[in-house]
Design a protein around this motif. Structure first.
Motif, mmCIF file in Angstrom:
data_model
loop_
_atom_site.group_PDB
_atom_site.id
_atom_site.type_symbol
_atom_site.label_atom_id
_atom_site.label_comp_id
_atom_site.label_asym_id
_atom_site.label_seq_id
_atom_site.Cartn_x
_atom_site.Cartn_y
_atom_site.Cartn_z
ATOM 1 N N VAL A 162 39.386 39.122 48.130
ATOM 2 C CA VAL A 162 38.808 40.450 47.947
ATOM 3 C C VAL A 162 37.314 40.332 48.242
ATOM 4 O O VAL A 162 36.530 39.923 47.394
ATOM 5 N N ALA A 163 36.921 40.697 49.447
ATOM 6 C CA ALA A 163 35.541 40.462 49.914
ATOM 7 C C ALA A 163 34.637 41.633 49.583
ATOM 8 O O ALA A 163 33.982 42.209 50.454
ATOM 9 N N ASN A 164 34.616 41.992 48.321
ATOM 10 C CA ASN A 164 33.771 43.069 47.831
ATOM 11 C C ASN A 164 33.610 42.816 46.345
ATOM 12 O O ASN A 164 34.616 42.679 45.643
ATOM 13 N N ALA B 26 38.816 42.913 35.958
ATOM 14 C CA ALA B 26 39.098 41.503 35.693
ATOM 15 C C ALA B 26 40.524 41.309 35.189
ATOM 16 O O ALA B 26 41.202 40.344 35.578
ATOM 17 N N GLU B 27 41.007 42.213 34.343
ATOM 18 C CA GLU B 27 42.379 42.104 33.843
ATOM 19 C C GLU B 27 43.380 42.247 34.985
ATOM 20 O O GLU B 27 44.382 41.522 35.032
ATOM 21 N N ARG B 28 43.118 43.176 35.885
ATOM 22 C CA ARG B 28 44.009 43.326 37.040
ATOM 23 C C ARG B 28 43.956 42.089 37.931
ATOM 24 O O ARG B 28 44.992 41.618 38.430
ATOM 25 N N ALA B 29 42.748 41.562 38.132
ATOM 26 C CA ALA B 29 42.609 40.369 38.963
ATOM 27 C C ALA B 29 43.312 39.174 38.324
ATOM 28 O O ALA B 29 43.934 38.359 39.017
ATOM 29 N N LEU C 15 46.971 39.475 38.948
ATOM 30 C CA LEU C 15 47.270 39.195 40.351
ATOM 31 C C LEU C 15 47.159 37.706 40.653
ATOM 32 O O LEU C 15 47.951 37.158 41.430
ATOM 33 N N SER C 16 46.192 37.025 40.033
ATOM 34 C CA SER C 16 45.995 35.595 40.291
ATOM 35 C C SER C 16 47.169 34.752 39.829
ATOM 36 O O SER C 16 47.322 33.598 40.252
ATOM 37 N N ARG C 17 47.993 35.303 38.957
ATOM 38 C CA ARG C 17 49.188 34.589 38.505
ATOM 39 C C ARG C 17 50.332 34.694 39.497
ATOM 40 O O ARG C 17 51.351 34.016 39.352
ATOM 41 N N ARG C 18 50.154 35.564 40.514
ATOM 42 C CA ARG C 18 51.205 35.766 41.519
ATOM 43 C C ARG C 18 50.830 35.213 42.877
ATOM 44 O O ARG C 18 51.709 34.844 43.659
ATOM 45 N N VAL C 19 49.521 35.190 43.191
ATOM 46 C CA VAL C 19 49.083 34.773 44.524
ATOM 47 C C VAL C 19 47.847 33.878 44.402
ATOM 48 O O VAL C 19 47.226 33.797 43.337
ATOM 49 N N ASP C 20 47.513 33.230 45.500
ATOM 50 C CA ASP C 20 46.266 32.469 45.610
ATOM 51 C C ASP C 20 45.160 33.488 45.876
ATOM 52 O O ASP C 20 45.011 33.988 46.988
ATOM 53 N N LEU C 21 44.372 33.786 44.832
ATOM 54 C CA LEU C 21 43.402 34.885 44.883
ATOM 55 C C LEU C 21 41.982 34.358 44.808
ATOM 56 O O LEU C 21 41.659 33.524 43.960
ATOM 57 N N THR C 22 41.125 34.865 45.697
ATOM 58 C CA THR C 22 39.696 34.591 45.636
ATOM 59 C C THR C 22 38.962 35.914 45.487
ATOM 60 O O THR C 22 39.290 36.897 46.160
ATOM 61 N N LEU C 23 37.973 35.928 44.602
ATOM 62 C CA LEU C 23 37.179 37.122 44.353
ATOM 63 C C LEU C 23 35.760 36.932 44.872
ATOM 64 O O LEU C 23 35.353 35.819 45.191
ATOM 65 N N ALA C 24 35.016 38.027 44.929
ATOM 66 C CA ALA C 24 33.649 38.005 45.443
ATOM 67 C C ALA C 24 32.674 38.427 44.364
ATOM 68 O O ALA C 24 33.007 39.188 43.453
ATOM 69 N N THR C 25 31.445 37.938 44.485
ATOM 70 C CA THR C 25 30.373 38.367 43.598
ATOM 71 C C THR C 25 29.049 38.196 44.313
ATOM 72 O O THR C 25 28.970 37.465 45.316
ATOM 73 N N ASP C 26 28.017 38.886 43.838
ATOM 74 C CA ASP C 26 26.673 38.590 44.342
ATOM 75 C C ASP C 26 25.651 38.612 43.207
ATOM 76 O O ASP C 26 24.458 38.750 43.443
ATOM 77 N N SER C 27 26.164 38.447 41.952
ATOM 78 C CA SER C 27 25.246 38.393 40.820
ATOM 79 C C SER C 27 25.876 37.624 39.675
ATOM 80 O O SER C 27 27.110 37.611 39.518
ATOM 81 N N ARG D 40 38.551 32.022 40.973
ATOM 82 C CA ARG D 40 37.952 31.434 42.160
ATOM 83 C C ARG D 40 37.100 32.506 42.823
ATOM 84 O O ARG D 40 37.575 33.614 43.095
ATOM 85 N N MET D 41 35.815 32.173 43.084
ATOM 86 C CA MET D 41 34.874 33.163 43.607
ATOM 87 C C MET D 41 34.091 32.628 44.788
ATOM 88 O O MET D 41 33.863 31.424 44.909
ATOM 89 N N MET D 42 33.674 33.584 45.624
ATOM 90 C CA MET D 42 32.710 33.286 46.680
ATOM 91 C C MET D 42 31.501 34.196 46.489
ATOM 92 O O MET D 42 31.631 35.353 46.076
ATOM 93 N N LEU D 43 30.343 33.649 46.803
ATOM 94 C CA LEU D 43 29.082 34.364 46.633
ATOM 95 C C LEU D 43 28.697 35.063 47.929
ATOM 96 O O LEU D 43 28.621 34.433 48.985
#
Length: 387
Positions: free
Chosen positions: A97-99, A107-110, A113-125, A144-147
């Motif tokens: 999710v590149a946003n 976060a609860e939804r994520a 979802l992370s329990r079903r798929v290989d999920l990466t989230l985004a952040t910038d703060s 798992r996050m990317m900045l």
């Protein structure tokens, strides 16, 4: 659902795409051209040894996302958590999710979802990451996050001189695993020609690799360096240190990609079909496709607007330009040489959108063509996917 077979591979030969049995305004997608585009980008990623995560917000259709994975994509990139949930339900196993998302509800939804798929989230703060990490930590796991890094577009993303400090802070948060950095190198769309595009793309890749090195120097492991733009993907994939590309438009192409030299009519997999509904004088006409079908986007770089004027390329009526849009009308003006080509009311036009993402978002259904036959209708995700 079969129809009379026609040739639509070459617009200079044979009947127009406009002859297809589709209500207007309507979006038509050619499978052979789509598959060729998917295979080309997968081959580029494979030769460069980078991951390919196509940006599926371009189409938001399950069938296309699954087709991208079947043709070599490692996973899909999306813009919204709702899109990720919809693609996961369709069977896609790796999603980014590149946003940036913020708050306990997302976060609860994520987490679910992370329990079903290989999920990466985004952040910038740090603050946004903390709001997600707290929920994951309470559940005994990590997000798992990317900045996000601002590579010049001036949208979201951390400035290069702040990236190491923010990355270190995010890395230290409970419930967070920082695995990489990402950017949308949107400034590459402003290139005046192909050499300028190549130069901008390579510079964006080198910039991101440099940012990653400064972050690693702070003791933060950072395996992924991800860039995302169809304009630049062919070049950035081969920049040493780049590990992932996220193009979206490449699957279909549009006037923006043609203007940059990345595509041609033959590699453009979609058309918007519209009908002339008014022709009040020889130099003016209206079609039934307005901003709700094509958007008002011009080609991204002003340097290309003389060669590609207006709000879409009318393939089968050269000289006519979509000069203006209202919601349900495209305002056509004759800009060709000599006397205007007549456009009798009822004439069907085939139009390549300037920005294909907007055509998918507005029309939300594709008439799918294989070897000249209509074989399916694919629908986009519902409103919940935009959340």
């Amino acid at each position: 659902m079969a129809a009379t077979a026609i040739s639509i591979a070459d617009d200079a030969q044979g009947p127009s795409w406009a002859d297809l049995p589709v209500s207007t305004p309507g979006l038509v997608l050619d499978l052979a051209v789509l598959d060729g585009n998917l295979d080309e980008m997968a081959a580029i990623a494979s030769s460069a040894k980078v991951e390919l995560f196509p940006h599926a917000k371009t189409h938001r259709m399950a069938e296309i996302g699954l087709r991208q994975v079947a043709h070599g994509a490692d996973g899909l990139c999306v813009a919204k958590l709702g899109e990720a949930e919809a693609f996961a339900a369709a069977g896609v196993k790796r999603l980014f999710v590149a946003n940036p998302i913020v708050g306990a509800d997302k976060a609860e939804r994520a987490l679910a979802l992370s329990r079903r798929v290989d999920l990466t989230l985004a952040t910038d703060s740090e603050a946004a990451a903390a709001s997600i990490g707290a929920v994951f930590a309470a559940a005994g796991t990590t997000a798992r996050m990317m900045l996000a890094i601002d590579s010049g577009l001036g949208r979201e993303g951390v400035a290069a001189d702040q990236a190491a400090a923010v990355a270190a802070a995010v890395h230290a948060l409970p419930g967070v695993e920082l695995i990489g950095i990402y950017t949308h190198e949107g400034t590459t769309y402003g290139a005046k020609d192909h050499p300028d595009l190549a130069s901008r793309a390579k510079a964006a890749g080198a910039f991101m690799v440099g940012v990653a090195e400064t972050i690693r120097a702070r003791g933060v492991p950072l395996p992924t360096v991800s860039l995302g733009a169809s304009a630049s993907a062919r070049e950035v994939a081969h920049v040493p240190g780049v590990t992932q590309i996220r193009p979206g438009i490449y699957a279909f192409n549009d006037v923006g990609q043609i203007a940059l030299g990345n595509a041609s009519l033959e590699t453009t997999a979609i058309r918007v079909i519209a009908t002339v509904v008014s022709h009040p004088d020889p130099e003016r006409a209206c079609i039934d496709a307005g901003s709700k079908s094509l958007s008002t986007d011009l080609v991204p770089a002003s340097a290309h607007r003389d060669a590609f004027p207006g709000m879409g390329l009318i393939v089968n009526a050269p000289g006519w330009v979509i000069e203006k849009m209202s919601e349900e009308h495209g305002w056509l003006r004759w800009r060709g040489q000599g006397a205007p080509m007549p456009l009798p009311v009822g004439t069907r036009l085939e139009i390549v959108p300037n920005h294909v993402c907007m055509a998918f978002a507005m029309l939300r259904r594709a008439t799918v063509v294989e070897r000249g036959d209509v074989v399916a209708h694919w629908d986009g995700f519902g409103p919940g996917a935009s959340e």
